[in-house]
Design an enzyme around this catalytic site. Structure first.
Site, PDB file in Angstrom:
ATOM      1  N   PHE A 216       1.239  -1.526   0.279  1.00 13.56           N
ATOM      2  CA  PHE A 216       0.348  -0.041   0.352  1.00 13.56           C
ATOM      3  C   PHE A 216       0.599   0.979   0.137  1.00 13.56           C
ATOM      4  O   PHE A 216       1.290   2.144   0.992  1.00 13.56           O
ATOM      5  CB  PHE A 216      -0.739   0.276   1.128  1.00 13.56           C
ATOM      6  CG  PHE A 216      -1.794  -1.223   1.327  1.00 13.56           C
ATOM      7  CD1 PHE A 216      -2.904  -1.155   0.742  1.00 13.56           C
ATOM      8  CD2 PHE A 216      -1.325  -2.295   2.312  1.00 13.56           C
ATOM      9  CE1 PHE A 216      -4.065  -3.050   1.248  1.00 13.56           C
ATOM     10  CE2 PHE A 216      -1.973  -3.689   2.645  1.00 13.56           C
ATOM     11  CZ  PHE A 216      -3.295  -3.651   1.485  1.00 13.56           C
ATOM     12  N   ASP A 238       0.958  -1.318  -4.757  1.00 11.69           N
ATOM     13  CA  ASP A 238      -0.172  -0.777  -4.876  1.00 11.69           C
ATOM     14  C   ASP A 238      -1.111  -0.358  -6.288  1.00 11.69           C
ATOM     15  O   ASP A 238      -0.573  -1.299  -7.518  1.00 11.69           O
ATOM     16  CB  ASP A 238       0.843   1.030  -4.502  1.00 11.69           C
ATOM     17  CG  ASP A 238      -0.816   1.805  -3.977  1.00 11.69           C
ATOM     18  OD1 ASP A 238      -0.862   2.612  -2.930  1.00 11.69           O
ATOM     19  OD2 ASP A 238      -1.400   2.489  -4.838  1.00 11.69           O
ATOM     20  N   ASN A 266      -2.911  -6.433  -5.992  1.00 18.91           N
ATOM     21  CA  ASN A 266      -3.797  -6.080  -5.296  1.00 18.91           C
ATOM     22  C   ASN A 266      -2.780  -6.474  -4.238  1.00 18.91           C
ATOM     23  O   ASN A 266      -2.907  -8.015  -4.374  1.00 18.91           O
ATOM     24  CB  ASN A 266      -5.073  -6.969  -5.553  1.00 18.91           C
ATOM     25  CG  ASN A 266      -5.789  -6.673  -4.299  1.00 18.91           C
ATOM     26  OD1 ASN A 266      -4.974  -6.828  -3.378  1.00 18.91           O
ATOM     27  ND2 ASN A 266      -7.198  -7.437  -4.700  1.00 18.91           N
ATOM     28  N   ALA A 267      -2.390  -5.815  -2.800  1.00 18.90           N
ATOM     29  CA  ALA A 267      -1.713  -6.079  -2.129  1.00 18.90           C
ATOM     30  C   ALA A 267      -1.808  -7.463  -1.380  1.00 18.90           C
ATOM     31  O   ALA A 267      -1.299  -8.230  -1.370  1.00 18.90           O
ATOM     32  CB  ALA A 267      -1.592  -5.019  -0.505  1.00 18.90           C
ATOM     33  N   ASP A 287       0.261  -0.601   5.264  1.00 13.18           N
ATOM     34  CA  ASP A 287      -0.151   1.340   5.266  1.00 13.18           C
ATOM     35  C   ASP A 287      -1.456   1.173   4.615  1.00 13.18           C
ATOM     36  O   ASP A 287      -1.761   1.716   3.542  1.00 13.18           O
ATOM     37  CB  ASP A 287       1.396   2.359   4.947  1.00 13.18           C
ATOM     38  CG  ASP A 287       0.199   4.094   5.565  1.00 13.18           C
ATOM     39  OD1 ASP A 287      -0.824   3.370   6.542  1.00 13.18           O
ATOM     40  OD2 ASP A 287       0.895   4.558   4.459  1.00 13.18           O
ATOM     41  N   CYS A 327      -5.585   3.746   9.407  1.00 14.46           N
ATOM     42  CA  CYS A 327      -5.843   5.409   9.679  1.00 14.46           C
ATOM     43  C   CYS A 327      -7.431   5.450   9.827  1.00 14.46           C
ATOM     44  O   CYS A 327      -7.853   6.069   8.974  1.00 14.46           O
ATOM     45  CB  CYS A 327      -4.840   6.147   8.179  1.00 14.46           C
ATOM     46  SG  CYS A 327      -5.629   4.718   6.560  1.00 14.46           S
TER      47      CYS A 327
HETATM   48  C1  LIG Z   1      -2.872   5.236   2.801  1.00 15.07           C
HETATM   49  S1  LIG Z   1      -2.082   4.896   1.759  1.00 15.07           S
HETATM   50  C2  LIG Z   1      -0.572   4.848   1.585  1.00 15.07           C
HETATM   51  C3  LIG Z   1      -0.143   5.914   1.518  1.00 15.07           C
HETATM   52  C4  LIG Z   1       1.630   5.617   1.569  1.00 15.07           C
HETATM   53  N1  LIG Z   1       1.862   4.756   2.841  1.00 15.07           N
HETATM   54  C5  LIG Z   1       2.028   6.833   2.265  1.00 15.07           C
HETATM   55  O1  LIG Z   1       2.601   7.463   3.205  1.00 15.07           O
HETATM   56  O2  LIG Z   1       2.476   7.880   1.358  1.00 15.07           O
HETATM   57  C6  LIG Z   1      -3.273   3.994   1.068  1.00 15.07           C
HETATM   58  C7  LIG Z   1      -2.712   3.523  -0.325  1.00 15.07           C
HETATM   59  O3  LIG Z   1      -3.284   2.130  -0.830  1.00 15.07           O
HETATM   60  C8  LIG Z   1      -3.503   1.980  -2.021  1.00 15.07           C
HETATM   61  N2  LIG Z   1      -4.662   0.788  -1.864  1.00 15.07           N
HETATM   62  C9  LIG Z   1      -6.331   0.746  -1.778  1.00 15.07           C
HETATM   63  N3  LIG Z   1      -5.845  -0.785  -1.858  1.00 15.07           N
HETATM   64  C10 LIG Z   1      -5.216  -1.354  -2.227  1.00 15.07           C
HETATM   65  C11 LIG Z   1      -5.029  -2.973  -2.335  1.00 15.07           C
HETATM   66  N4  LIG Z   1      -6.103  -3.691  -2.276  1.00 15.07           N
HETATM   67  N5  LIG Z   1      -3.922  -3.474  -2.986  1.00 15.07           N
HETATM   68  C12 LIG Z   1      -3.282  -2.692  -3.522  1.00 15.07           C
HETATM   69  N6  LIG Z   1      -3.201  -0.993  -2.797  1.00 15.07           N
HETATM   70  C13 LIG Z   1      -4.226  -0.499  -2.559  1.00 15.07           C
HETATM   71  C14 LIG Z   1      -4.302   3.689  -2.693  1.00 15.07           C
HETATM   72  O4  LIG Z   1      -4.713   3.302  -3.426  1.00 15.07           O
HETATM   73  C15 LIG Z   1      -3.122   3.810  -1.679  1.00 15.07           C
HETATM   74  O5  LIG Z   1      -1.994   4.447  -2.099  1.00 15.07           O
END
Ligand SMILES: C[S@@+](CC[C@H](N)C(=O)[O-])C[C@H]1O[C@@H](n2cnc3c(N)ncnc32)[C@H](O)[C@@H]1O
Length: 386
Positions: A216, A238, A266-267, A287, A327
């Site tokens: 993420f 991501d 997808n993570a 995250d 968060c």
């Molecule tokens: C809270 S943000 C992360 C912020 C990052 N760690 C930073 O400090 O800049 C969450 C991220 O998760 C991604 N995301 C949401 N669902 C996801 C998934 N199932 N697999 C991968 N990425 C995902 C979103 O695109 C977003 O960029």
């Protein structure tokens, strides 16, 4: 001026939480939504001045303890005060954090000479021009980008509003702090960059070594800090292709030419795939976005948090570090810790907390308003129970 009287027993004198819920109000006289109102308790003691929107369950948001005029000067004073509190911050920081800075409904992040603002309530939307003028009066700005979108705004009956509204700037706004060159993406998530993780990302440098997985990762704040801390290789996952592209720009700007791998996907699936492939890591960062946006979504969210933490523990090297964040404002610190404990129990791992953080202090937490403490961030040392 609209007068609001609270129900018997509702105490708001010396309020520490500036929200007044619909079910705390005795009756509301005819009014225009977003209008300024005076609030009195049941015994007619003055509570404060705020603004009103009956469409929202948070019907009044208080702005002041006294019946002062809510005009441009009022906002200028608030912004000057907020700026003074952040005198230690350089490069980029959150200048106005809604209720915690006495401006409920307004968020403003400063990136160098550009400000990114969000107006999340009808009351503040109506005072937008006054507030923008106040920002311009206090700060030496090249441009203000409005990024008012998302659920909160919808609940207030507002359409999204996105674009440069004062002056101008680039789509990617450059800024620098803690020795790293960054870009905030005006078309990206939130205000374009997650400033709230600043201190946690810097702390992560102390744990970075060997092979790191940043799940993420968005535009790679944790990834780039892992490199700064001495990691040999950083794999960043991501689902946003755009975020991956911007991370590449950040890598270039910081002269990182090798050791990185960007996975768009997808993570949840990638963590499983890494396990199948037998890959292992010295440090894993999780995250994710807020899995629980409200209390109703809590049980599904807990399953999500458990799943990713459990998967990550399985592919960590013995004695490796797990940096895990939530968060979700609806999930408190203890419950988050519990879910990680449950995951550890299921995969027979012993955890030691080696670091704990919340949002950086330009996103202050109002002690009377638990919703304002939303970010939880733990780093655990993870060992197999033998
Ligand atoms: C809270 S943000 C992360 C912020 C990052 N760690 C930073 O400090 O800049 C969450 C991220 O998760 C991604 N995301 C949401 N669902 C996801 C998934 N199932 N697999 C991968 N990425 C995902 C979103 O695109 C977003 O960029």
């Amino acid at each position: 001026m609209i007068r609001i009287r609270l129900k018997k027993g509702i105490k708001k004198v010396g309020w520490v939480n500036p929200w007044i819920y619909r079910n705390e109000i005795l009756d509301i006289p005819p009014h225009e939504e977003g209008e300024i109102c005076d609030v009195f308790d049941f015994s007619n003691n003055y509570v404060g001045r705020g603004y009103l929107n009956e469409r929202s369950f948070i019907t009044v948001r208080l702005l002041s303890h006294s019946p002062e005029k809510i005009d441009g000067t009022f906002f200028t004073k608030k912004i000057v005060k907020a700026l003074k509190k952040r005198k230690k911050f350089k490069g980029a920081f959150r200048l106005v954090h809604s209720e915690a800075d006495g401006m409920p409904g307004v968020v403003a992040d400063l990136f160098g000479k550009h400000l990114v603002v969000q107006f999340n309530t009808l009351g503040m939307e109506k005072m937008k021009d006054k507030i923008l003028n106040a920002f311009e009066e206090v700060l030496d700005l090249d441009g203000i980008f409005e990024k008012s979108e998302g659920r909160a705004r919808k609940r207030e009956g507002l359409e999204k509003s996105v674009g440069w509204i004062r002056g101008e700037g680039e789509e990617l706004i450059p800024f620098k702090f803690d020795g790293v060159e960054y870009f905030s993406d005006t078309l990206g998530q939130k205000t374009g960059f997650f400033l709230d993780q600043r201190f946690n990302a810097k702390a992560l440098r102390n744990f970075a070594h060997g092979i790191v997985l940043d799940a993420f990762s968005y535009t790679g704040n944790f990834s780039i800090n892992a490199f700064k801390g001495g990691a040999d290789k950083v794999i960043s996952i991501d689902r946003s292709q755009r975020a991956g592209k911007i991370y590449e720009e950040i890598l270039k700007a910081n002269n990182v030419k090798s050791g990185y791998e960007i996975v768009i996907g997808n993570a949840f699936d990638e963590l499983r795939k890494f396990e199948r492939e037998g890959r292992s890591f010295d440090l894993i960062i999780l995250d994710p976005p807020a899995f629980a946006k409200s209390r109703k979504e809590l049980s599904a969210a807990l399953r999500g948090y458990k799943e990713i933490n459990l998967r990550a523990m399985k592919i960590l090297k013995n004695g490796g570090f797990l940096a895990t964040a939530s968060c979700s404002a609806a999930l408190d610190r203890e419950s988050f810790l519990n879910v990680v404990k449950e995951a550890a129990f299921d995969v027979h791992k012993e955890l030691r907390i080696v670091y704990f953080g919340i949002q950086s202090y330009d996103h202050p937490v109002l002690i009377g308003m638990k919703e304002s403490e939303y970010l939880k961030f733990f780093i655990f040392e993870v060992e197999a129970i033998s």
